[in-house]
Design a protein around this motif. Sequence first.
Motif, PDB file in Angstrom:
ATOM      1  N   UNK A 272       0.962  -1.238  -0.207  1.00 10.87           N
ATOM      2  CA  UNK A 272       0.209  -0.065   0.132  1.00 10.87           C
ATOM      3  C   UNK A 272       0.832   1.089   0.013  1.00 10.87           C
TER       4      UNK A 272
ATOM      5  N   UNK B  64       0.303  -4.895   3.224  1.00  7.77           N
ATOM      6  CA  UNK B  64      -0.728  -5.773   3.452  1.00  7.77           C
ATOM      7  C   UNK B  64      -0.377  -6.914   4.291  1.00  7.77           C
TER       8      UNK B  64
ATOM      9  N   UNK C 147     -17.003  -9.398 -12.308  1.00  5.31           N
ATOM     10  CA  UNK C 147     -16.774  -9.481 -10.928  1.00  5.31           C
ATOM     11  C   UNK C 147     -18.051  -8.570  -9.995  1.00  5.31           C
ATOM     12  N   UNK C 148     -18.759  -7.813 -10.934  1.00  4.33           N
ATOM     13  CA  UNK C 148     -19.650  -6.963 -10.373  1.00  4.33           C
ATOM     14  C   UNK C 148     -20.931  -7.977 -10.081  1.00  4.33           C
TER      15      UNK C 148
ATOM     16  N   UNK D  33     -14.380 -12.786 -14.050  1.00  2.00           N
ATOM     17  CA  UNK D  33     -13.803 -11.720 -14.992  1.00  2.00           C
ATOM     18  C   UNK D  33     -13.489 -10.403 -14.502  1.00  2.00           C
ATOM     19  N   UNK D  34     -12.612 -10.008 -14.395  1.00  2.82           N
ATOM     20  CA  UNK D  34     -12.399  -8.534 -13.744  1.00  2.82           C
ATOM     21  C   UNK D  34     -12.396  -7.367 -14.758  1.00  2.82           C
ATOM     22  N   UNK D  35     -12.474  -7.896 -16.054  1.00  2.00           N
ATOM     23  CA  UNK D  35     -12.543  -6.540 -17.149  1.00  2.00           C
ATOM     24  C   UNK D  35     -12.440  -6.844 -18.406  1.00  2.00           C
TER      25      UNK D  35
ATOM     26  N   UNK E 118      -3.698  -5.931  -8.768  1.00  2.40           N
ATOM     27  CA  UNK E 118      -4.263  -4.568  -8.411  1.00  2.40           C
ATOM     28  C   UNK E 118      -5.686  -4.391  -8.222  1.00  2.40           C
ATOM     29  N   UNK E 119      -6.405  -4.873  -9.484  1.00  3.01           N
ATOM     30  CA  UNK E 119      -7.665  -5.003  -9.497  1.00  3.01           C
ATOM     31  C   UNK E 119      -8.551  -5.955  -8.568  1.00  3.01           C
TER      32      UNK E 119
ATOM     33  N   UNK F 219      -8.644  -4.274  -5.413  1.00  5.84           N
ATOM     34  CA  UNK F 219      -9.660  -3.295  -5.280  1.00  5.84           C
ATOM     35  C   UNK F 219     -11.114  -4.122  -5.384  1.00  5.84           C
TER      36      UNK F 219
ATOM     37  N   UNK G 226     -11.183  -5.405  -1.644  1.00  6.92           N
ATOM     38  CA  UNK G 226     -11.130  -4.038  -0.821  1.00  6.92           C
ATOM     39  C   UNK G 226     -12.634  -3.487  -0.797  1.00  6.92           C
ATOM     40  N   UNK G 227     -13.037  -3.313  -1.876  1.00  4.83           N
ATOM     41  CA  UNK G 227     -14.389  -2.595  -1.916  1.00  4.83           C
ATOM     42  C   UNK G 227     -15.721  -3.756  -1.473  1.00  4.83           C
TER      43      UNK G 227
ATOM     44  N   UNK H  19     -17.173  -3.853  -4.973  1.00  2.00           N
ATOM     45  CA  UNK H  19     -17.401  -2.458  -5.519  1.00  2.00           C
ATOM     46  C   UNK H  19     -18.587  -1.984  -4.591  1.00  2.00           C
TER      47      UNK H  19
ATOM     48  N   UNK I  91     -18.424  -1.157  -1.012  1.00  2.00           N
ATOM     49  CA  UNK I  91     -17.957  -0.419   0.176  1.00  2.00           C
ATOM     50  C   UNK I  91     -16.797   0.532  -0.081  1.00  2.00           C
ATOM     51  N   UNK I  92     -16.817   1.900  -0.058  1.00  2.00           N
ATOM     52  CA  UNK I  92     -16.011   2.777  -0.710  1.00  2.00           C
ATOM     53  C   UNK I  92     -15.147   3.777   0.790  1.00  2.00           C
TER      54      UNK I  92
END
Lengths: 195, 195
Positions: free
Chosen positions: A41, A46, A132-133, A168-170, A181-182, A185, A188-189, A192, A194-195
């Motif tokens: 980070x 981490x 991923x969403x 699939x992340x993208x 990194x993705x 993320x 971490x969220x 997608x 929690x921010x």
Amino acid sequence: MRTFVLCAHEAPLDAEIPLDDLPGHGRFDLLARSVTAAFLLSHDIRADVQLSLVLRDSLVIRLDGAELRHLHPDERSAAALLRAALEAKDGAIGAIEANPSPGVYVARRGLADILEETDGTLVQLHEDGEPATQTSPPADPIFVLSDHESFASEEMETLEKADARRVKIGPMRIHADHAIAIAHNWVDTAGYAQY
Amino acid sequence: MRTFVLCAHEAPLDAEIPLDDLPGHGRFDLLARSVTAAFLLSHDIRADVQLSLVLRDSLVIRLDGAELRHLHPDERSAAALLRAALEAKDGAIGAIEANPSPGVYVARRGLADILEETDGTLVQLHEDGEPATQTSPPADPIFVLSDHESFASEEMETLEKADARRVKIGPMRIHADHAIAIAHNWVDTAGYAQY
């Protein structure tokens, strides 16, 4: 615990790696950047992460964020840390890991061994996976990635046998360190949320 | 067009940068990794991207993905490309850019100049910003990031005057190159909608 497993198909198994030519030695540059992407980070590390670099399906460098020291953000110093691990590989006998520096372990293992020994839910980042969403990150994800080459057929079989979830992340094909990194993320969220 | 603008506060303005010690020279390692994060896909380059590295608010190295050649994924070779740009800075006179290699430009400009000259919607990645899932990426985003240091107060003023949208891409403070990877992912997926 968040785990990353990276299959490195052409990585050297010995420590004859000049730090001035990492790309020419089994894409050791990519391995180094994957380490920093997994652990660093901004001004912090981490602690709840581990990364296993599976070299040619026969040697594994495992890094544990809770113990790791002396990890700097630049590629060269991360590569030096990994090279020191390779120097210590003769200390790895049978299933016993060598432990050349805090948080760095080396063992004579392959992908199947690592997946068997790691607790968590296997997630394979895959272009045909579920977006991923549309799915939530599992509690203890084990993300399995490949280097600049695709997974070998035996690795694919191992992942299928282990019932890996495909996510699939993208839409773009990206480098492993950026995928890490993705993936971070996404977790971490909390998917997608929690921010 | 997707634009990234990275403010580098301690970067060297001359080319006296040994490639064996990038972190010790104004965190040149981070600049190099930001270049590869901005442009590189797996075995491909993002042609619709430009990146401006704003060095000490007085010199700008601009890279244009449509023209860029000789960019490899490792940190050392990206740093060499940037160092060659610094070597050519005497060719930048007034508002005229020097163009030492394909897709690489150097000019004596600051952050305010760059923002004025670039078409698009300014997006500042910010911990108090709107969560990325609650807003859509603009058509031509200009992402403004800082290096290992926070934005200087003059830079903050410039961004406020330019009416930058503040967007939060996650709860953790991460390195600029990883933030670029996540910003790309946000736009690649049209705000986590298309996979």
